[in-house]
Write a protein that holds these residues in place. Structure first.
Motif, mmCIF file in Angstrom:
data_model
loop_
_atom_site.group_PDB
_atom_site.id
_atom_site.type_symbol
_atom_site.label_atom_id
_atom_site.label_comp_id
_atom_site.label_asym_id
_atom_site.label_seq_id
_atom_site.Cartn_x
_atom_site.Cartn_y
_atom_site.Cartn_z
ATOM 1 N N MET A 125 0.841 -1.196 0.000
ATOM 2 C CA MET A 125 0.000 0.000 0.000
ATOM 3 C C MET A 125 0.872 1.241 0.000
ATOM 4 S SD MET A 125 -2.882 -1.356 2.708
ATOM 5 C CE MET A 125 -2.483 -0.109 3.821
ATOM 6 N N LEU A 126 0.400 2.284 -0.688
ATOM 7 C CA LEU A 126 1.111 3.550 -0.696
ATOM 8 C C LEU A 126 0.584 4.417 0.423
ATOM 9 C CD1 LEU A 126 1.100 4.306 -4.505
ATOM 10 C CD2 LEU A 126 2.977 3.406 -3.139
ATOM 11 N N GLY A 127 1.414 5.330 0.881
ATOM 12 C CA GLY A 127 0.972 6.284 1.879
ATOM 13 C C GLY A 127 0.074 7.340 1.249
ATOM 14 N N SER A 128 -0.495 8.178 2.083
ATOM 15 C CA SER A 128 -1.428 9.182 1.580
ATOM 16 C C SER A 128 -0.751 10.188 0.667
ATOM 17 C CB SER A 128 -2.103 9.901 2.754
ATOM 18 O OG SER A 128 -1.136 10.525 3.576
ATOM 19 N N VAL A 129 0.498 10.567 0.948
ATOM 20 C CA VAL A 129 1.190 11.546 0.101
ATOM 21 C C VAL A 129 1.508 10.939 -1.258
ATOM 22 C CG1 VAL A 129 3.272 12.953 -0.178
ATOM 23 C CG2 VAL A 129 2.126 12.857 2.040
ATOM 24 N N SER A 130 2.165 9.790 -1.280
ATOM 25 C CA SER A 130 2.531 9.199 -2.568
ATOM 26 C C SER A 130 1.293 8.829 -3.377
ATOM 27 C CB SER A 130 3.447 7.992 -2.383
ATOM 28 O OG SER A 130 2.861 7.035 -1.539
#
Length: 86
Positions: A57-62
């Motif tokens: 999973m990607l973080g919210s920023v990326s």
């Protein structure tokens, strides 16, 4: 900012043809990166690189940058054990 300059210099010695623009801002990271992507050929962002399922999973920023950037985006996972600067 000094840490950023030092780390960039290490890589630029090997890749002198690469232009790097470093900025430190006190704004929402995704908004600033999306704005910066308008003038970029490539936008590189990091992710925490945590293990297991979280790695998928990607973080919210990326994640936001991937959906909103005007330039191609490269998401680079962190190495296990790396510490993020506060």
């Amino acid at each position: 900012m000094e840490i950023l300059r030092t780390e960039a210099a290490k890589r630029l010695d090997r890749f002198p043809e690469v232009t790097v623009h470093a900025r430190v801002e006190r704004v929402r990271p995704a908004a600033m990166l999306t704005e910066a992507s308008r003038d970029a050929a490539l936008l590189v962002v990091g992710t925490h690189g945590r293990g297991g399922l979280r790695r998928l999973m990607l973080g919210s920023v990326s994640g936001e940058v991937l959906h909103r950037a005007a330039a191609p985006v490269l998401v680079v996972p962190g190495r296990d054990g790396d510490q993020q600067a506060a």
